[in-house]
Write a protein that holds these residues in place. Structure first.
Motif, PDB file in Angstrom:
ATOM      1  N   HIS A 157       0.840  -1.204   0.000  1.00  0.00           N
ATOM      2  CA  HIS A 157       0.000   0.000   0.000  1.00  0.00           C
ATOM      3  C   HIS A 157       0.873   1.251   0.000  1.00  0.00           C
ATOM      4  CE1 HIS A 157      -3.301   2.692   0.799  1.00  0.00           C
ATOM      5  NE2 HIS A 157      -2.775   3.067   1.951  1.00  0.00           N
ATOM      6  N   LEU A 158       1.957   1.226   0.769  1.00  0.00           N
ATOM      7  CA  LEU A 158       2.886   2.355   0.788  1.00  0.00           C
ATOM      8  C   LEU A 158       3.497   2.557  -0.601  1.00  0.00           C
ATOM      9  CD1 LEU A 158       4.603   4.521   2.157  1.00  0.00           C
ATOM     10  CD2 LEU A 158       6.140   2.698   2.943  1.00  0.00           C
ATOM     11  N   ALA A 159       3.883   1.459  -1.250  1.00  0.00           N
ATOM     12  CA  ALA A 159       4.456   1.563  -2.596  1.00  0.00           C
ATOM     13  C   ALA A 159       3.438   2.132  -3.581  1.00  0.00           C
ATOM     14  CB  ALA A 159       4.939   0.191  -3.062  1.00  0.00           C
ATOM     15  N   GLU A 160       2.178   1.734  -3.445  1.00  0.00           N
ATOM     16  CA  GLU A 160       1.132   2.253  -4.336  1.00  0.00           C
ATOM     17  C   GLU A 160       0.947   3.752  -4.153  1.00  0.00           C
ATOM     18  OE1 GLU A 160      -2.259  -0.059  -3.358  1.00  0.00           O
ATOM     19  OE2 GLU A 160      -1.471  -1.913  -4.250  1.00  0.00           O
ATOM     20  N   ARG A 161       1.038   4.218  -2.912  1.00  0.00           N
ATOM     21  CA  ARG A 161       0.933   5.660  -2.666  1.00  0.00           C
ATOM     22  C   ARG A 161       2.070   6.397  -3.362  1.00  0.00           C
ATOM     23  NH1 ARG A 161      -3.802   7.798  -0.362  1.00  0.00           N
ATOM     24  NH2 ARG A 161      -4.672   6.264   1.060  1.00  0.00           N
ATOM     25  N   GLY A 162       3.265   5.815  -3.282  1.00  0.00           N
ATOM     26  CA  GLY A 162       4.398   6.430  -3.959  1.00  0.00           C
ATOM     27  C   GLY A 162       4.198   6.486  -5.462  1.00  0.00           C
ATOM     28  N   GLN A 163       3.628   5.427  -6.020  1.00  0.00           N
ATOM     29  CA  GLN A 163       3.352   5.412  -7.455  1.00  0.00           C
ATOM     30  C   GLN A 163       2.324   6.478  -7.830  1.00  0.00           C
ATOM     31  OE1 GLN A 163       2.143   1.364  -8.051  1.00  0.00           O
ATOM     32  NE2 GLN A 163       4.215   0.548  -7.834  1.00  0.00           N
ATOM     33  N   THR A 164       1.350   6.698  -6.951  1.00  0.00           N
ATOM     34  CA  THR A 164       0.355   7.737  -7.211  1.00  0.00           C
ATOM     35  C   THR A 164       0.994   9.118  -7.207  1.00  0.00           C
ATOM     36  OG1 THR A 164      -1.403   6.399  -6.225  1.00  0.00           O
ATOM     37  CG2 THR A 164      -1.813   8.761  -6.415  1.00  0.00           C
ATOM     38  N   VAL A 165       1.894   9.355  -6.250  1.00  0.00           N
ATOM     39  CA  VAL A 165       2.611  10.636  -6.218  1.00  0.00           C
ATOM     40  C   VAL A 165       3.369  10.840  -7.526  1.00  0.00           C
ATOM     41  CG1 VAL A 165       4.455  11.939  -5.094  1.00  0.00           C
ATOM     42  CG2 VAL A 165       2.814  10.673  -3.704  1.00  0.00           C
ATOM     43  N   SER A 166       4.065   9.804  -7.976  1.00  0.00           N
ATOM     44  CA  SER A 166       4.835   9.895  -9.215  1.00  0.00           C
ATOM     45  C   SER A 166       3.921  10.171 -10.410  1.00  0.00           C
ATOM     46  CB  SER A 166       5.615   8.595  -9.435  1.00  0.00           C
ATOM     47  OG  SER A 166       6.299   8.611 -10.665  1.00  0.00           O
ATOM     48  N   HIS A 167       2.806   9.456 -10.493  1.00  0.00           N
ATOM     49  CA  HIS A 167       1.888   9.630 -11.618  1.00  0.00           C
ATOM     50  C   HIS A 167       1.326  11.049 -11.658  1.00  0.00           C
ATOM     51  CE1 HIS A 167      -1.261   8.847 -14.540  1.00  0.00           C
ATOM     52  NE2 HIS A 167      -2.161   9.287 -13.671  1.00  0.00           N
ATOM     53  N   ALA A 185      10.169   6.762 -17.042  1.00  0.00           N
ATOM     54  CA  ALA A 185      10.278   6.362 -15.635  1.00  0.00           C
ATOM     55  C   ALA A 185      10.372   4.844 -15.518  1.00  0.00           C
ATOM     56  CB  ALA A 185       9.083   6.885 -14.848  1.00  0.00           C
ATOM     57  N   ALA A 186       9.591   4.130 -16.334  1.00  0.00           N
ATOM     58  CA  ALA A 186       9.654   2.667 -16.328  1.00  0.00           C
ATOM     59  C   ALA A 186      11.020   2.188 -16.814  1.00  0.00           C
ATOM     60  CB  ALA A 186       8.543   2.092 -17.207  1.00  0.00           C
ATOM     61  N   PHE A 187      11.562   2.854 -17.833  1.00  0.00           N
ATOM     62  CA  PHE A 187      12.907   2.521 -18.307  1.00  0.00           C
ATOM     63  C   PHE A 187      13.924   2.649 -17.169  1.00  0.00           C
ATOM     64  CE2 PHE A 187      12.660   3.380 -23.199  1.00  0.00           C
ATOM     65  CZ  PHE A 187      11.867   2.248 -23.332  1.00  0.00           C
ATOM     66  N   GLN A 188      13.799   3.711 -16.383  1.00  0.00           N
ATOM     67  CA  GLN A 188      14.743   3.922 -15.282  1.00  0.00           C
ATOM     68  C   GLN A 188      14.664   2.789 -14.262  1.00  0.00           C
ATOM     69  OE1 GLN A 188      14.810   8.004 -13.625  1.00  0.00           O
ATOM     70  NE2 GLN A 188      13.681   8.628 -15.438  1.00  0.00           N
ATOM     71  N   ILE A 189      13.444   2.353 -13.942  1.00  0.00           N
ATOM     72  CA  ILE A 189      13.292   1.265 -12.973  1.00  0.00           C
ATOM     73  C   ILE A 189      13.903  -0.023 -13.519  1.00  0.00           C
ATOM     74  CG2 ILE A 189      11.606  -0.205 -11.806  1.00  0.00           C
ATOM     75  CD1 ILE A 189       9.790   2.260 -11.616  1.00  0.00           C
ATOM     76  N   LEU A 190      13.622  -0.323 -14.778  1.00  0.00           N
ATOM     77  CA  LEU A 190      14.189  -1.533 -15.377  1.00  0.00           C
ATOM     78  C   LEU A 190      15.713  -1.466 -15.410  1.00  0.00           C
ATOM     79  CD1 LEU A 190      11.683  -1.994 -18.346  1.00  0.00           C
ATOM     80  CD2 LEU A 190      11.837  -3.401 -16.285  1.00  0.00           C
ATOM     81  N   ALA A 191      16.246  -0.292 -15.736  1.00  0.00           N
ATOM     82  CA  ALA A 191      17.701  -0.142 -15.784  1.00  0.00           C
ATOM     83  C   ALA A 191      18.315  -0.286 -14.397  1.00  0.00           C
ATOM     84  CB  ALA A 191      18.065   1.215 -16.389  1.00  0.00           C
ATOM     85  N   GLN A 192      17.611   0.177 -13.364  1.00  0.00           N
ATOM     86  CA  GLN A 192      18.117   0.020 -12.002  1.00  0.00           C
ATOM     87  C   GLN A 192      18.239  -1.455 -11.627  1.00  0.00           C
ATOM     88  OE1 GLN A 192      15.442   2.280  -9.538  1.00  0.00           O
ATOM     89  NE2 GLN A 192      16.046   4.236 -10.433  1.00  0.00           N
ATOM     90  N   VAL A 233      21.532   1.870 -18.778  1.00  0.00           N
ATOM     91  CA  VAL A 233      20.326   2.582 -19.192  1.00  0.00           C
ATOM     92  C   VAL A 233      19.511   1.665 -20.092  1.00  0.00           C
ATOM     93  CG1 VAL A 233      21.377   4.868 -19.036  1.00  0.00           C
ATOM     94  CG2 VAL A 233      21.462   3.628 -21.200  1.00  0.00           C
ATOM     95  N   ALA A 234      18.202   1.835 -20.054  1.00  0.00           N
ATOM     96  CA  ALA A 234      17.312   1.050 -20.914  1.00  0.00           C
ATOM     97  C   ALA A 234      17.006   1.874 -22.156  1.00  0.00           C
ATOM     98  CB  ALA A 234      16.028   0.703 -20.171  1.00  0.00           C
ATOM     99  N   ASP A 235      17.426   1.386 -23.307  1.00  0.00           N
ATOM    100  CA  ASP A 235      17.187   2.094 -24.563  1.00  0.00           C
ATOM    101  C   ASP A 235      15.910   1.638 -25.255  1.00  0.00           C
ATOM    102  OD1 ASP A 235      19.509   3.702 -24.454  1.00  0.00           O
ATOM    103  OD2 ASP A 235      20.722   2.023 -25.148  1.00  0.00           O
ATOM    104  N   ALA A 236      15.543   0.387 -25.064  1.00  0.00           N
ATOM    105  CA  ALA A 236      14.350  -0.145 -25.721  1.00  0.00           C
ATOM    106  C   ALA A 236      13.879  -1.384 -24.970  1.00  0.00           C
ATOM    107  CB  ALA A 236      14.637  -0.491 -27.178  1.00  0.00           C
ATOM    108  N   VAL A 237      12.582  -1.632 -25.044  1.00  0.00           N
ATOM    109  CA  VAL A 237      11.983  -2.792 -24.388  1.00  0.00           C
ATOM    110  C   VAL A 237      10.891  -3.342 -25.294  1.00  0.00           C
ATOM    111  CG1 VAL A 237      10.584  -3.577 -22.443  1.00  0.00           C
ATOM    112  CG2 VAL A 237      12.457  -1.989 -22.041  1.00  0.00           C
ATOM    113  N   THR A 238      10.833  -4.651 -25.399  1.00  0.00           N
ATOM    114  CA  THR A 238       9.739  -5.308 -26.111  1.00  0.00           C
ATOM    115  C   THR A 238       8.833  -5.978 -25.091  1.00  0.00           C
ATOM    116  OG1 THR A 238      11.076  -5.694 -28.090  1.00  0.00           O
ATOM    117  CG2 THR A 238       9.119  -7.059 -27.807  1.00  0.00           C
ATOM    118  N   LEU A 239       7.565  -5.575 -25.090  1.00  0.00           N
ATOM    119  CA  LEU A 239       6.601  -6.102 -24.134  1.00  0.00           C
ATOM    120  C   LEU A 239       5.620  -7.037 -24.828  1.00  0.00           C
ATOM    121  CD1 LEU A 239       5.559  -2.884 -22.155  1.00  0.00           C
ATOM    122  CD2 LEU A 239       7.153  -4.648 -21.417  1.00  0.00           C
ATOM    123  N   THR A 240       5.287  -8.100 -24.146  1.00  0.00           N
ATOM    124  CA  THR A 240       4.186  -8.947 -24.582  1.00  0.00           C
ATOM    125  C   THR A 240       3.053  -8.725 -23.597  1.00  0.00           C
ATOM    126  OG1 THR A 240       5.694 -10.598 -25.503  1.00  0.00           O
ATOM    127  CG2 THR A 240       3.429 -11.296 -25.063  1.00  0.00           C
TER     128      THR A 240
END
Length: 299
Positions: A161-171, A256-263, A205-212
């Motif tokens: 729940h705390l993580a979700e609040r943080g995601q809301t702040v970011s969004h 922002a998602a690229f940054q998380i994946l790169a981390q 750094v994440a330059d590209a991602v392929t999602l299914t």
């Protein structure tokens, strides 16, 4: 004199408005009770770490010198011993988070943000502030779970729940930024951030991602996310089930998602992937942001 306390009498406002107004009043009262004690702690810490000018402390705190003298005395600081390098322990050092203190701050933050939300519930900065106040409440629940309220208060339940609040702040912060920044600015910022991370010699750094992805109809779609030469996000779905127009908010959240994946990848880099630390500043680095404290006319 007759006192009327029935909110239904001669009142055109709604019950939520009444509660919001009371919450603001309670928040003001709590802030007033705590501000003097908090200020005295901070003044004492500033003194003990080397700021021995009462006038300077008064300017920074925007209070009179008499108030500074009183705060120092309340915390056992003898101004006459200003020549000593360190006098007593710091009030704010070495203490763990206290659930009740965090909960009190959460209530104050909630009392500040809820009236603003009632005024303009669509404002993203206000929504971010409201989520942040909720995050403080979630922190208090993690520190001291209210187990008497029933199941679901274990940290493994409240930390998500705390993580979700943080995601809301970011969004919501991204929503606000998308409204004031143009495409060229955001693309340039993303490209500079990429160069800065690589320049550190320690970050992938994440330059590209392929999602299914599976869409609500149950069908599976492949989506390619990337970045063009300017730093702007690209998206290609190869299907009429997913559009490929990238808006400002889309760009910010993909980056922002690229940054998380790169981390995640960075945590698993081997020594062979690490470059020497640079000695020079990355060209184009903006000046450091500073905050200038206004002076006070009170002495």
């Amino acid at each position: 004199m007759t006192e009327h306390n029935d909110p239904s009498e001669d009142n055109e406002h709604s019950e939520p408005e009444r509660i919001t107004a009371l919450a603001a009043l309670i928040g003001w009262a709590e802030r007033r009770e705590r501000i003097a004690s908090d200020r005295a702690d901070l003044v004492a810490d500033a003194w003990r770490t080397g700021t021995r000018s009462v006038m300077e402390l008064a300017r920074c705190a925007r209070v009179s010198r008499d108030t500074i003298y009183a705060d120092l005395a309340a915390r056992g600081v003898e101004v006459s011993r200003r020549g000593e390098r360190h006098i007593g322990p710091l009030t704010g050092r070495g203490a763990p988070l206290d659930a009740e203190s965090v909960r009190a701050v959460s209530r104050i933050a909630d009392a500040v943000t809820r009236p603003a939300y009632a005024h303009d519930p669509a404002d993203p900065v206000t929504r971010a502030a409201l989520a942040a106040s909720g995050a403080l409440g979630a922190v208090a629940d993690v520190l001291d779970p209210p187990v008497d309220q029933g199941p679901g208060w274990d940290p493994k339940d409240t930390l998500p729940h705390l993580a979700e609040r943080g995601q809301t702040v970011s969004h919501q912060a991204h929503q606000a930024l998308a409204a004031v920044a143009d495409r060229a600015e955001l693309a340039a910022a993303a490209e500079f951030r990429r160069r800065g991370l690589l320049h550190s010699g320690r970050n992938a750094v994440a330059d590209a991602v392929t999602l299914t992805v599976t869409v609500p109809t149950g069908e599976t779609v492949t989506v390619d996310l990337g970045t063009d030469e300017t730093g702007w996000t690209t998206m290609a779905g190869g299907s009429d089930l997913v559009g490929d127009a990238v808006g400002t908010l889309d760009h910010l959240e993909v980056q922002a998602a690229f940054q998380i994946l790169a981390q995640v990848v960075t945590r698993h880099l081997t020594e062979r992937a690490i470059a020497p630390r640079p000695t020079e500043t990355l060209p184009g680095t903006p000046p450091t942001r500073t905050r200038h404290l206004p002076s006070s006319d009170q002495h």
